[in-house]
Design a protein around this motif. Sequence first.
Motif, PDB file in Angstrom:
ATOM      1  N   GLU A  55       0.831  -1.207   0.000  1.00  0.00           N
ATOM      2  CA  GLU A  55       0.000   0.000   0.000  1.00  0.00           C
ATOM      3  C   GLU A  55       0.869   1.261   0.000  1.00  0.00           C
ATOM      4  O   GLU A  55       0.613   2.206  -0.744  1.00  0.00           O
ATOM      5  N   LEU A  56       1.912   1.253   0.809  1.00  0.00           N
ATOM      6  CA  LEU A  56       2.833   2.388   0.869  1.00  0.00           C
ATOM      7  C   LEU A  56       3.535   2.567  -0.477  1.00  0.00           C
ATOM      8  O   LEU A  56       3.612   3.677  -1.015  1.00  0.00           O
ATOM      9  N   TYR A  57       4.028   1.467  -1.059  1.00  0.00           N
ATOM     10  CA  TYR A  57       4.718   1.495  -2.342  1.00  0.00           C
ATOM     11  C   TYR A  57       3.786   2.010  -3.442  1.00  0.00           C
ATOM     12  O   TYR A  57       4.154   2.882  -4.231  1.00  0.00           O
ATOM     13  N   GLN A  63       1.553   8.870  -6.401  1.00  0.00           N
ATOM     14  CA  GLN A  63       1.727  10.289  -6.122  1.00  0.00           C
ATOM     15  C   GLN A  63       3.085  10.831  -6.546  1.00  0.00           C
ATOM     16  O   GLN A  63       3.412  11.968  -6.233  1.00  0.00           O
ATOM     17  N   SER A  64       3.872  10.042  -7.274  1.00  0.00           N
ATOM     18  CA  SER A  64       5.213  10.472  -7.686  1.00  0.00           C
ATOM     19  C   SER A  64       5.162  11.767  -8.484  1.00  0.00           C
ATOM     20  O   SER A  64       4.200  12.044  -9.203  1.00  0.00           O
ATOM     21  N   SER A  65       6.223  12.548  -8.377  1.00  0.00           N
ATOM     22  CA  SER A  65       6.313  13.787  -9.150  1.00  0.00           C
ATOM     23  C   SER A  65       6.868  13.522 -10.552  1.00  0.00           C
ATOM     24  O   SER A  65       7.090  14.455 -11.314  1.00  0.00           O
ATOM     25  N   TYR A  66       7.079  12.247 -10.882  1.00  0.00           N
ATOM     26  CA  TYR A  66       7.470  11.829 -12.229  1.00  0.00           C
ATOM     27  C   TYR A  66       6.353  10.980 -12.818  1.00  0.00           C
ATOM     28  O   TYR A  66       5.633  10.291 -12.094  1.00  0.00           O
ATOM     29  N   MET A  67       6.228  11.014 -14.137  1.00  0.00           N
ATOM     30  CA  MET A  67       5.288  10.124 -14.795  1.00  0.00           C
ATOM     31  C   MET A  67       5.907   8.725 -14.742  1.00  0.00           C
ATOM     32  O   MET A  67       7.086   8.553 -15.067  1.00  0.00           O
ATOM     33  N   LEU A  68       5.125   7.749 -14.318  1.00  0.00           N
ATOM     34  CA  LEU A  68       5.590   6.367 -14.235  1.00  0.00           C
ATOM     35  C   LEU A  68       4.606   5.462 -14.951  1.00  0.00           C
ATOM     36  O   LEU A  68       3.388   5.623 -14.814  1.00  0.00           O
ATOM     37  N   HIS A  69       5.148   4.522 -15.734  1.00  0.00           N
ATOM     38  CA  HIS A  69       4.283   3.513 -16.330  1.00  0.00           C
ATOM     39  C   HIS A  69       5.060   2.216 -16.494  1.00  0.00           C
ATOM     40  O   HIS A  69       6.286   2.190 -16.458  1.00  0.00           O
ATOM     41  N   THR A 162      10.189   5.798 -16.046  1.00  0.00           N
ATOM     42  CA  THR A 162       9.925   7.100 -15.451  1.00  0.00           C
ATOM     43  C   THR A 162      10.181   8.136 -16.536  1.00  0.00           C
ATOM     44  O   THR A 162      11.120   8.001 -17.320  1.00  0.00           O
ATOM     45  N   SER A 163       9.331   9.123 -16.615  1.00  0.00           N
ATOM     46  CA  SER A 163       9.504  10.141 -17.653  1.00  0.00           C
ATOM     47  C   SER A 163       9.079  11.502 -17.126  1.00  0.00           C
ATOM     48  O   SER A 163       8.369  11.615 -16.137  1.00  0.00           O
ATOM     49  N   ARG A 164       9.558  12.512 -17.832  1.00  0.00           N
ATOM     50  CA  ARG A 164       9.174  13.881 -17.502  1.00  0.00           C
ATOM     51  C   ARG A 164       9.063  14.656 -18.801  1.00  0.00           C
ATOM     52  O   ARG A 164       9.728  14.358 -19.797  1.00  0.00           O
ATOM     53  N   VAL A 165       8.206  15.647 -18.780  1.00  0.00           N
ATOM     54  CA  VAL A 165       7.972  16.471 -19.970  1.00  0.00           C
ATOM     55  C   VAL A 165       9.178  17.370 -20.191  1.00  0.00           C
ATOM     56  O   VAL A 165       9.708  17.967 -19.244  1.00  0.00           O
ATOM     57  N   LEU A 166       9.616  17.455 -21.444  1.00  0.00           N
ATOM     58  CA  LEU A 166      10.707  18.356 -21.823  1.00  0.00           C
ATOM     59  C   LEU A 166      10.092  19.709 -22.155  1.00  0.00           C
ATOM     60  O   LEU A 166       9.215  19.806 -23.009  1.00  0.00           O
TER      61      LEU A 166
END
Length: 184
Positions: A55-57, A63-69, A162-166
């Motif tokens: 549940e914690l994981y 809620q990560s500040s990075y996009m994860l898939h 993990t990804s982030r917008v450029l």
Amino acid sequence: DRSGELVGVISPLDVLGVLRGEVNKTHKMVEDFDHTQKSMGEMKGKVEKLEDSLELYQGMIEQSSYMLHSIDGSGRIIMANKLMRETLGYNEKELIGKTIYDLYPHNQHAYATSGLEILKHGGGFTSANTAMLKKDGTLIFVSLASSGLKNSKGEFLATITTSRVLESQALHSAVKDAKYVDVE
């Protein structure tokens, strides 16, 4: 026997021996049952700890500040966190089951396919720039890092990315020629 001949005598001692054996078997069964109950109690405690950790994981991923898939071996999306869904314009369940070909524009499909193969065979990407498609068809440019997740036998299970917008326009033009590179 069938003809009425005496073939032996059963004494009270013989009966007591059988009963004693049954009592010993019953006592052993009670001990085994008690041991099993204790083991089950210990396992229940471990399962509860694992559930709490899971549940914690999951909360941290969601809620990560990075996009994860995460993508399975056939290229289907099996997990996408809140930021990924929101950035691409999907609701909570819409992204699950879509494929890498729904995530990336047509000119990136060959790279996505080869990238998945690299990840399946133990490679990874520390930084790859590419474009992703939002639900409405709009392109966004992202930097991503991926690796393959394997079970204890070393068999591929899925990817984690993990990804982030450029935001930089200079980086956008670099994506046109982006290629996945095996980092092994």
